[in-house]
Design an enzyme around this catalytic site. Structure first.
Site, mmCIF file in Angstrom:
data_model
loop_
_atom_site.group_PDB
_atom_site.id
_atom_site.type_symbol
_atom_site.label_atom_id
_atom_site.label_comp_id
_atom_site.label_asym_id
_atom_site.label_seq_id
_atom_site.Cartn_x
_atom_site.Cartn_y
_atom_site.Cartn_z
ATOM 1 C CE LYS A 127 -4.498 0.966 0.405
ATOM 2 N NZ LYS A 127 -5.639 0.054 0.124
ATOM 3 N N GLY B 275 -20.176 6.917 3.127
ATOM 4 C CA GLY B 275 -19.124 7.086 2.114
ATOM 5 C C GLY B 275 -19.773 7.117 0.747
ATOM 6 N N GLY C 39 -18.887 3.561 -2.475
ATOM 7 C CA GLY C 39 -20.195 3.826 -1.869
ATOM 8 C C GLY C 39 -21.254 4.243 -2.875
#
Ligand code: GLU
Length: 409
Positions: A102, A214, A219
């Site tokens: 990440k 979100g 979302g």
């Protein structure tokens, strides 16, 4: 509440239950490599600003590191470590031959101009060029990073390499090596696994009430998919407002409003509610699709939903997990619920390295064929071991990582 502490607690809990090899547990208790850089950017007004950037390469037992880059003011090293660890678990959960990584930059991208954002994205690639690459570590979008940013990154890397290297990042635009279905993949994967869980309980989709926290890529597309399938979406939240109408929200209108004003605030015909109220709503499905540490020991007991579908990474703390398990709330964990994104990223990478592009039907079929059996295997594991779906997911994933580590020696 530190996301990395939470991640390590999840690891230890599942490791105990499967009697995970000690060496594998030791290796998984810290990242393989952490790279940090300061990115100096000449701003539009002529001033120089320096942004702190990270890449964490957590584990590569099963393949090259894979995972997004987050541009957010609250990024910190422990958060990136947690997110990178969850990527290693996630890839193993859905059986794609990748490890976990990440990246992040501490920045509020909303305060940057397009030109500044492009400079920052290209600077990120220049800083990390030695450690990324199509066979090494393949970044992708995450919170506040977009297909356009991925295009700049792939272009910068290709220039540095002196040859087209599209497979260096995924989540690119269709015009430049992107895959059909990548934009909707995170939500789509969550939608498939939720529908399986709904079926397991013998419930009907029609009129099940939903609240989503979100309204970014995951979302907003989840809201659309659920609405179209007959779920009744009654509450939506973005970083500026939380809107609620028990009769259901008109998702097309909400999306049009968000596009026009960049916010959910000011949408007509709804009540604006607080975050506390959002989590207490009498809904069937609650979808956290924003940031970490949203469901905690403070609010977990108030959750009335039957299902929590984690499109966000790390939205639930370990204490909250225990409370919800006791209360029979079914939590479909991040490492399964949002794994559709990295799954189609893997498909994109396959298309890039073979220079052979798939139809939307092919992508969707392959995604379904990964998500549904993964869900079934985890559901079964949870029943057998009388545990929650997160622990079951970790058990499946850790076993796969351990097997790869073992044959490699
Ligand atoms: N950022 C996404 C995630 O957290 C996607 C990662 C990827 O596609 O590599 O799963």
């Amino acid at each position: 509440m530190n996301a990395y502490d939470n991640a390590l607690r999840q690891l230890e809990k599942a490791a105990k239950l499967i009697n995970l090899d000690k060496d594998v547990l030791t290796r998984l208790s810290s990242p393989e490599k952490v790279v940090m850089a300061s990115l100096p950017i000449r701003m539009d007004d002529g001033s120089l600003q320096v942004f702190q950037a990270y890449r964490v390469q957590y584990n590569s037992a099963r393949g090259p590191y894979k995972g997004g880059i987050r541009f957010h003011p609250q990024v910190d090293l422990d958060e990136v470590k947690a997110l990178a660890f969850w990527m290693a678990i996630k890839s193993a959960v859905v059986g794609i031959p990748m490890g976990g990584g990440k990246g992040g930059v501490i920045v509020d991208p909303k305060s940057l101009s397009e030109a500044e954002l492009e400079k920052l994205s290209r600077a990120w690639v220049r800083a990390f060029r030695e450690v990324i690459g199509p066979a090494k570590d393949i970044p992708a979008p995450d919170v506040y990073t977009t297909p356009q940013i991925m295009a700049w990154m792939a272009d910068e890397f290709s220039k540095l390499e002196g040859k087209p290297s599209l497979g260096v990042v995924t989540g690119k635009p269709l015009e430049y090596g992107g895959s059909l279905g990548r934009g909707s993949a995170t939500a789509m994967g969550g939608f498939y696994v939720l529908n399986q869980a709904v079926e397991k309980l013998g419930l009907k989709i029609n009129k099940l009430k939903v609240a989503i926290q979100g309204f970014g890529n995951a979302g907003s597309i989840m809201a659309q998919l659920m609405h179209d399938a007959g779920y009744k979406v009654v509450a939506l939240a973005d970083s500026r407002a939380i809107i609620y109408n028990d009769k259901g929200l008109d998702i097309d209108k909400v999306i049009a409003h968000k596009e026009a004003t960049k916010s959910l605030a000011g949408f007509k015909g709804v009540e604006e509610i607080t975050k506390e109220k959002l989590f207490e709503l009498e809904v069937d499905v609650l979808v956290p699709a924003a940031l970490e540490n949203q469901i905690t020991k403070e609010n977990a007991k108030d959750i009335n939903a039957k299902f929590v579908v984690e499109l966000a990474n790390g939205p639930t703390t370990p204490e909250a997990d225990e409370i919800m398990y006791k209360n029979k709330v079914i939590v479909i964990p991040d490492v399964l619920a949002n794994a559709g994104g990295v799954t189609v990223s893997y498909f994109e990478w396959l298309q890039n390295i073979s220079n052979n592009y798939w139809t939307e039907e092919e992508v969707d079929k392959e995604l379904k064929e990964r998500m549904i059996p993964s869900f079934e295997a985890i559901w079964q594991m949870a029943e057998e071991k009388e545990t929650d779906l997160r622990t079951a997911s970790f058990m499946v994933a850790l076993d796969r990582i351990a097997q790869a580590s073992k044959v490699r020696g």
